[in-house]
Scaffold this motif. Structure first.
Motif, PDB file in Angstrom:
ATOM      1  N   PRO A  53       0.805  -1.221   0.000  1.00  0.00           N
ATOM      2  CA  PRO A  53       0.000   0.000   0.000  1.00  0.00           C
ATOM      3  C   PRO A  53       0.844   1.281   0.000  1.00  0.00           C
ATOM      4  O   PRO A  53       0.415   2.315  -0.493  1.00  0.00           O
ATOM      5  CB  PRO A  53      -0.822  -0.106   1.295  1.00  0.00           C
ATOM      6  CG  PRO A  53      -0.895  -1.570   1.586  1.00  0.00           C
ATOM      7  CD  PRO A  53       0.440  -2.114   1.134  1.00  0.00           C
ATOM      8  N   THR A  82       1.901   1.799  -3.749  1.00  0.00           N
ATOM      9  CA  THR A  82       0.909   1.682  -4.824  1.00  0.00           C
ATOM     10  C   THR A  82       0.791   2.974  -5.627  1.00  0.00           C
ATOM     11  O   THR A  82       0.751   2.949  -6.860  1.00  0.00           O
ATOM     12  CB  THR A  82      -0.466   1.272  -4.240  1.00  0.00           C
ATOM     13  OG1 THR A  82      -0.330  -0.006  -3.622  1.00  0.00           O
ATOM     14  CG2 THR A  82      -1.516   1.189  -5.334  1.00  0.00           C
ATOM     15  N   HIS A  83       0.760   4.109  -4.931  1.00  0.00           N
ATOM     16  CA  HIS A  83       0.614   5.380  -5.646  1.00  0.00           C
ATOM     17  C   HIS A  83       1.738   5.567  -6.664  1.00  0.00           C
ATOM     18  O   HIS A  83       1.494   5.929  -7.817  1.00  0.00           O
ATOM     19  CB  HIS A  83       0.583   6.530  -4.642  1.00  0.00           C
ATOM     20  CG  HIS A  83       0.262   7.862  -5.229  1.00  0.00           C
ATOM     21  ND1 HIS A  83       1.227   8.777  -5.558  1.00  0.00           N
ATOM     22  CD2 HIS A  83      -0.918   8.435  -5.577  1.00  0.00           C
ATOM     23  CE1 HIS A  83       0.650   9.866  -6.054  1.00  0.00           C
ATOM     24  NE2 HIS A  83      -0.653   9.677  -6.087  1.00  0.00           N
ATOM     25  N   SER A  84       2.960   5.274  -6.265  1.00  0.00           N
ATOM     26  CA  SER A  84       4.081   5.467  -7.188  1.00  0.00           C
ATOM     27  C   SER A  84       4.112   4.393  -8.271  1.00  0.00           C
ATOM     28  O   SER A  84       4.371   4.685  -9.441  1.00  0.00           O
ATOM     29  CB  SER A  84       5.408   5.498  -6.429  1.00  0.00           C
ATOM     30  OG  SER A  84       5.560   4.340  -5.652  1.00  0.00           O
ATOM     31  N   VAL A 102       1.587   2.566  -9.532  1.00  0.00           N
ATOM     32  CA  VAL A 102       0.492   2.735 -10.501  1.00  0.00           C
ATOM     33  C   VAL A 102       0.909   3.767 -11.549  1.00  0.00           C
ATOM     34  O   VAL A 102       0.718   3.578 -12.756  1.00  0.00           O
ATOM     35  CB  VAL A 102      -0.813   3.175  -9.799  1.00  0.00           C
ATOM     36  CG1 VAL A 102      -1.830   3.708 -10.810  1.00  0.00           C
ATOM     37  CG2 VAL A 102      -1.418   2.012  -9.009  1.00  0.00           C
ATOM     38  N   LYS A 103       1.508   4.833 -11.074  1.00  0.00           N
ATOM     39  CA  LYS A 103       1.944   5.889 -11.998  1.00  0.00           C
ATOM     40  C   LYS A 103       3.012   5.361 -12.961  1.00  0.00           C
ATOM     41  O   LYS A 103       2.921   5.565 -14.176  1.00  0.00           O
ATOM     42  CB  LYS A 103       2.493   7.052 -11.167  1.00  0.00           C
ATOM     43  CG  LYS A 103       2.802   8.312 -11.935  1.00  0.00           C
ATOM     44  CD  LYS A 103       3.181   9.415 -10.944  1.00  0.00           C
ATOM     45  CE  LYS A 103       3.552  10.706 -11.646  1.00  0.00           C
ATOM     46  NZ  LYS A 103       3.965  11.730 -10.642  1.00  0.00           N
TER      47      LYS A 103
END
Lengths: 369, 369
Positions: free
Chosen positions: A25, A28-30, A32-33
């Motif tokens: 988690p 994930t933000h990095s 996904v990008k």
């Protein structure tokens, strides 16, 4: 120099990262990008592999800026360079993957004590070498290649300061003992690609598999391993996935060289392999170099993985087992596995069944040779 | 009870959450799952709205389990219930949105001192009431509705323990002063939906807009606000987005009641509105209740937002301004804005231009009335 074959040092400077399973988690933000919206970033080299132990990520410097600092996100301290044998150099060779560059690249680098990190993709094979080892690697590879460096879109020949020291190089036919245990999970793998323009069509499938496998994908069957690999390098996408993952993708959203082609994976290393040991890929690829068996080789932060065609798997396992027995001295623990477990024999022809302790967090009773 | 109109208390028990802008990486893993992979979860009520100040999220109890605890992720301590006027009750009324339930729901609840959180979607309007206020709300709404409760898929009539106290209810025609400043950003909004089966087609667009607006979407134009809303309630998807966001979606991937229909947004609250004040939505919807102007109303953690058809925006602004001037006593600060800034006049007919201090982090010089 032989035959004018070309080896290219790509522009990318990459980092190797291991993300603990429970820390997904956090990244994930990095990821996904970098994985799905890469066109909006400056990252040109991204690779993600979920193994049974971790998420192993390779990114270039621009991508690295996106990755959060966290104690559960380990970064190997070296910066690595990416080598690639120019497309076409082996056009007459029907064998694909690491087999074709075993003798010219993998074995010489092992003899030169250069540790490598291999990353086969649908399109090609990348050999990663620590930046600090590059001078040695160039010297070594100048034996077989004309070496070029890519910079700012230009390709420049690399001057060879020291000619290769032939004395260091073993006869490529010399059998090398395999020093690490290996296992063969039962998953059946596919190696696929897709047109980057159609990436949005598979975004949901990728999200599910890459970030929620533990919670959303059906539990692993006995004898199966968690393994999924996705890479985008210079806009080319490559995927390695098992049948369960493949079923998540919309029909006809991916392409492969041969529809229905199945691969088995040999996982090398019962414990983390580290980044300094040389010759692991050489030990595996050398005995296959004279065969016509294609091999994909995917190093990850903790373990190495080679993929072989399903129909050749039994043959390869026998070859590799014989190389384990070759091994003159096991420097590590002596209780290492030497026996085959029938569950992992592709055609169940072996009748020994000594089962070894499970060493990985999330594998389902996959035993080691 | 009037006319047999039905009001349903839905099964969902929801929490209101505010995520600070910089904390979006912390919640991306959970929000991607709830927004895009919701079919694999038990969450049946999910709403996400990015405002200029925060990410405002509403989730049911199952969804709430997915949200990480973090100091930058604020949870309003109450649990809220969801009310919904049964579809078809106003079938003869061409007006959509909050206007149609102003007199029957919004004004009575304000008179009963029940604070509400409104959430209009493409499909319907939800009125959220704190669980602790439900008894009061049911008593109040029994004036106009037959009240039902949904449980385990069953719909049960709710017994009314105390009849409505008509003395508490104002004449719905009584003008109510508007006590909060409001502003009208220049963005042109669309209210859309899509078939959940086609959600994978828009996953990349949603990822980009929902999680990377600050880094990947072009900077806001002057006078524009960041505002994007996405909800999935019982499998029905609703989106509110401006033209820049709409352009990110593949052609024909979304549908709307009237293609090309444009909405302007009125943002209410120059500072966080809190959750205890009653009557904010009543103040806005009451003067529109006798018009044929549709209004969508979207409360968020910090501010409220009403959307009105672009062609009616000037008219609505004039009505609302006149209600601000009505206000007999401003209990709050006296320096609140009273004047219109020409930039925000839809047709620039107003010539006053006193500019107020910008109160929000990320709005681009949007001034308040």
């Amino acid at each position: 120099m032989q035959s004018g074959m070309e080896l290219h040092i790509l522009e990318h400077k990459v980092y190797l990262i291991s993300v603990e399973k429970e820390a997904i988690p956090i990244v994930t933000h990095s990821l996904v990008k970098l994985a799905l919206l890469y066109k909006h970033t400056n990252c040109r080299f991204f690779s993600y592999t979920e193994t049974c132990d971790d998420f192993s990520v390779i990114v270039d410097e621009d991508g690295f800026q996106e990755i959060p600092k966290h104690e559960k996100v380990k970064v190997q301290p070296d910066r690595w360079r990416v080598l690639n044998v120019a497309v076409g150099a082996y056009a007459t060779n029907k064998v694909s993957g690491l087999t074709k560059i075993a003798k010219s690249v993998i074995l010489p680098l092992a003899d030169y004590h250069v540790s490598v990190f291999c990353m086969s993709t649908y399109q090609t094979d990348f050999i990663l070498v620590k930046e600090n080892d590059m001078e040695k690697a160039i010297e070594c590879l100048s034996a077989n290649f004309k070496v070029f460096q890519e910079k700012d879109g230009e390709t420049m020949p690399v001057p060879i300061n020291h000619p290769v020291d032939e004395d260091k190089l073993q006869d490529p036919g010399t059998p090398r003992p395999i020093v690490h245990p290996f296992c063969v999970p039962l998953n059946r793998f596919s190696i696929r690609s897709l047109n980057p323009e159609t990436l949005p069509n598979v975004a949901c499938a990728l999200l599910e598999i890459m970030f929620y496998a533990e919670s959303l994908i059906s539990p692993l069957q006995d004898g199966h391993d968690r393994f999924f690999s996705y890479s985008v390098v210079d806009g080319e996408i490559s995927l390695v996935m098992d049948a369960d993952a493949l079923a998540k993708f919309p029909t006809n959203s991916l392409f492969g060289s041969t529809a229905g082609e199945c691969w088995r994976m040999i996982r090398i290393g019962g414990a983390p392999l580290g980044f300094d040991e040389c010759g692991i890929a050489a030990q595996i690829s050398q005995p296959l170099a004279d065969t016509d068996i294609s091999t994909y080789y995917i190093s990850t932060f903790l373990t190495d993985h080679t993929l072989v065609p399903e129909e050749d798997a039994d043959h390869v396992i026998q070859i590799l087992k014989s190389r384990q027995q070759l091994q003159p001295i096991r420097e590590e623990n002596d209780d290492g596995p030497q026996h085959i477990n029938t569950m992992n024999s592709v055609n169940s022809t072996d009748d020994s069944d000594e089962k070894l302790p499970v060493r990985h967090q999330n594998d389902k009773d996959v035993a080691y040779y």
